[in-house]
Design a protein around this motif. Structure first.
Motif, short mmCIF file in Angstrom:
data_model
loop_
_atom_site.label_atom_id
_atom_site.label_comp_id
_atom_site.label_asym_id
_atom_site.label_seq_id
_atom_site.Cartn_x
_atom_site.Cartn_y
_atom_site.Cartn_z
N GLY A 33 1.04 -1.39 0.16
CA GLY A 33 -0.12 0.10 0.08
C GLY A 33 1.06 1.04 0.07
N TYR A 34 2.28 1.16 0.21
CA TYR A 34 3.18 2.26 0.39
C TYR A 34 3.22 3.76 -0.96
CZ TYR A 34 7.39 5.03 -0.13
OH TYR A 34 8.35 6.76 -0.18
N ASP A 35 3.12 2.96 -2.20
CA ASP A 35 2.19 3.60 -3.57
C ASP A 35 0.99 3.96 -3.49
OD1 ASP A 35 4.82 3.49 -4.84
OD2 ASP A 35 4.58 1.33 -5.49
N GLU A 36 0.31 3.13 -2.85
CA GLU A 36 -1.17 4.11 -2.70
C GLU A 36 -1.11 5.07 -2.11
OE1 GLU A 36 -5.17 4.43 -4.12
OE2 GLU A 36 -3.41 3.40 -5.44
N HIS A 37 -0.92 4.64 -0.73
CA HIS A 37 -0.72 5.71 0.26
C HIS A 37 -0.17 7.11 -0.05
CE1 HIS A 37 -2.99 3.77 2.61
NE2 HIS A 37 -2.24 2.45 3.20
N ARG A 38 1.42 7.15 -0.67
CA ARG A 38 2.41 8.16 -1.03
C ARG A 38 0.98 9.14 -3.02
NH1 ARG A 38 5.04 8.29 -5.39
NH2 ARG A 38 5.17 6.25 -6.55
N LYS A 39 0.60 8.23 -3.01
CA LYS A 39 -0.08 9.44 -3.73
C LYS A 39 -1.60 10.49 -3.70
CE LYS A 39 -0.52 5.39 -7.49
NZ LYS A 39 -1.66 4.92 -7.71
N VAL A 40 -1.17 11.81 -4.50
CA VAL A 40 -1.37 12.67 -3.99
C VAL A 40 -2.40 12.55 -5.25
CG1 VAL A 40 0.21 14.27 -2.79
CG2 VAL A 40 -0.11 14.51 -4.57
N TRP A 41 -3.41 13.80 -5.65
CA TRP A 41 -5.24 14.18 -6.67
C TRP A 41 -3.48 14.46 -7.93
CZ3 TRP A 41 -5.34 19.54 -8.17
CH2 TRP A 41 -6.06 19.90 -9.42
N ASN A 42 -2.67 15.23 -7.81
CA ASN A 42 -2.06 15.86 -8.92
C ASN A 42 -1.31 15.48 -9.65
OD1 ASN A 42 -0.39 17.75 -10.91
ND2 ASN A 42 -0.57 19.57 -9.67
N ILE A 45 2.92 14.76 -9.62
CA ILE A 45 3.62 15.05 -8.51
C ILE A 45 3.65 14.24 -8.19
CG2 ILE A 45 3.48 16.01 -5.95
CD1 ILE A 45 3.71 18.38 -7.82
N ASP A 46 4.94 14.05 -7.86
CA ASP A 46 5.79 11.89 -8.04
C ASP A 46 6.19 11.87 -6.50
OD1 ASP A 46 6.60 9.37 -7.63
OD2 ASP A 46 7.51 9.05 -9.66
N ARG A 47 6.06 12.41 -5.56
CA ARG A 47 6.98 12.74 -4.40
C ARG A 47 7.01 10.84 -3.06
NH1 ARG A 47 5.95 18.31 -3.64
NH2 ARG A 47 7.14 19.31 -5.73
N ARG A 48 8.32 10.46 -2.89
CA ARG A 48 8.11 8.97 -1.57
C ARG A 48 8.77 9.64 -0.20
NH1 ARG A 48 8.28 4.75 -5.40
NH2 ARG A 48 8.57 5.75 -7.10
N PRO A 49 7.78 9.72 0.56
CA PRO A 49 8.46 9.85 1.56
C PRO A 49 8.69 8.42 2.36
CG PRO A 49 6.12 10.13 1.65
CD PRO A 49 6.02 9.88 0.50
N ALA A 50 9.68 8.48 3.82
CA ALA A 50 10.45 7.21 3.99
C ALA A 50 9.26 6.05 5.63
CB ALA A 50 11.41 8.37 5.12
N VAL A 51 8.49 7.91 5.48
CA VAL A 51 7.59 7.00 6.43
C VAL A 51 5.95 7.52 6.32
CG1 VAL A 51 8.29 8.34 8.68
CG2 VAL A 51 7.34 6.46 8.67
#
Length: 467
Positions: A33-42, A45-51
């Motif tokens: 679920g990491y890739d799903e939960h880091r997504k935003v509407w726009n 934007i492709d950013r990858r938080p550590a947690v």
């Protein structure tokens, strides 16, 4: 140990310890679920938080803040994730996600509602319209209540009932120190002034309390379309028509190519069109009478203005702004639709190439303009229109060209700029943020920032620096 920001590493053990007491969900790179939960509407934007800390309440938020501060992590806060520049997610640091906080409690007798920070506009509308009530709010139902409100909140009933912040009664907010404070006209009034337009600069708002207003369930609403070539005549008529219009009437002018929707005849799809979208926040019969001159002007190519459920009208723009497309916006306020502004709008509207690019000119005035400009941090109550110039594409293909088109349109309007709505800013720098508030309000906001967030922990926003 995983790299977070230059010179900073996150302690995996500290995250493990957080997880033992966390009621929500901790998501790290590599987790399901990491890739799903880091997504935003726009989608650009492709950013990858550590947690990612998916919080369920105040205790989770405070624990996440403590971890982020102890580790020196860049921290983003996400309500609905609808920020144009994607400020609700970050690379490498901590994402505090409020999307699980969905509580809504309507008191129909007092006409109030308490709303948690993860609620979306459509979710709020559904609960309040059950009682024929509403909070003045935005125009896309998957927008977050939190971000919309903290920036001001423009929408379809604002000329009758004001901005979203004009019906805000109180907020509960967690500061960078983890303190939970309530702000209202009676408690921490300085902070309450600041959160009504000052964005997420002062802390994480966990709960909002709003006054509700009567709306619907049916309203007279919808768009009337003309060919873009007719825009000069249409907009000059429109300017005169709204000159003395009642507060119940709210309108927006939209330019785009006619979308490929089932209700649009195939021969019109892709054609340059200009529309006036209206919503009458009063009896349907009155709305029909007020809107008749609009519907009868010139030679409309489509007319979808009719009695409908307010809930239906609130969803009207959803198909034009889905999650995952690439969005870029330039925005400005103008005093009115002068002949020069109309000519600029027509020229650049005819240059639209993308089928999903659009411009919305939001009518202000009415109740918005009658509130004292110093009453809230929001600036620009005396403007005539707010331009939202969207250079959009479904994928990255062609996105550069759309962004340049938006910049060119915005630049052509430069002689007419009077300000800008903070929720329509990209990452445009400190001077543009100052312009959004004006010099006096900006200095007052800086003083509040020094009081509530002196280290600028909450800086992924339209940032007001404390220094």
């Amino acid at each position: 140990m995983s790299q977070v920001t230059q010179g900073t590493e996150i302690d995996g053990t500290a995250v493990d310890e957080l997880q033992t007491t966390f009621r929500g969900e901790i998501v790290r790179r590599g987790d399901a679920g990491y890739d799903e939960h880091r997504k935003v509407w726009n989608g650009s934007i492709d950013r990858r938080p550590a947690v990612i800390a998916r919080c369920t309440g105040v205790a989770d938020i405070r624990a996440a803040i403590r971890l982020a501060r102890s580790q020196g992590l860049l921290t983003a806060v996400r309500g609905g994730g609808h920020s144009f520049p994607g400020l609700s997610v970050c690379d490498d640091g901590m994402l505090i996600d409020l999307g699980l906080m969905k509580g809504i409690r309507v008191d129909p007798e007092a006409r109030t509602v308490r709303v948690q920070a993860g609620v979306l506009l459509g979710e709020l509308d559904r609960e309040t319209q059950e009682f024929g009530l509403a909070v003045p709010s935005g125009i896309v139902t998957h927008t977050g209540v939190a971000g919309l409100t903290l920036g001001g909140g423009i929408g379809w009933i604002m000329r009758k009932h004001g901005l979203t912040i004009d019906q805000l009664l109180s907020v509960d907010l967690i500061t960078a120190d983890g303190e939970l404070v309530t702000a209202s006209e009676e408690h921490n009034a300085d902070l309450f002034w600041g959160v009504r337009g000052g964005g997420g600069n002062f802390g994480i708002v966990t709960d909002f309390e709003f006054q509700l207003v009567p709306v619907g369930p049916q309203v007279m609403a919808g768009p009337v379309f003309w060919a873009m070539e007719d825009a000069p005549e249409v907009l000059r008529f429109y300017r005169d028509w709204i000159g003395n219009c009642p507060d119940e009437l709210m309108t927006a002018v939209v330019q785009r190519r006619a979308p490929a929707l089932p209700i649009v005849p195939p021969e019109l799809v892709g054609r340059h069109v200009v529309s006036v979208v209206a919503c009458y926040a009063g009896p349907v019969e009155e709305g029909e009478r007020v809107m008749r001159p609009l519907k009868e002007f010139g030679s409309p190519v489509l007319d979808f203005c009719r009695p409908k459920l307010f809930l239906e009208h609130q969803k009207m723009f959803d198909p034009s702004f889905p999650h995952g497309w690439s969005y870029y916006v330039r925005s400005c306020d103008v005093a009115g639709l002068s002949d020069d502004v109309i000519d600029i709008a027509t020229e650049h509207g005819l240059r639209i190439t993308s089928p999903v690019t659009s411009v919305a000119m939001w009518q202000l005035g009415g109740a918005v303009g009658r509130i004292d400009d110093d009453a809230t941090a929001f600036n620009g109550r005396k403007a005539g229109f707010t331009f939202n110039i969207n250079g959009n594409s479904k994928t990255e293909d062609g996105f550069d060209a759309e962004r340049q088109w938006a910049r060119d349109y915005w630049s052509a309007l430069a002689p007419h700029h009077t300000g800008v709505y903070v929720n329509f800013l990209m990452e445009e720098g400190e001077e543009r943020v100052r312009q959004a508030y004006g010099a006096a309000k900006y200095e007052r906001l800086k003083a509040l920032k020094r009081q509530y967030d002196p280290t600028n922990f909450f800086r992924l926003n339209q940032n007001i620096k404390p220094g």
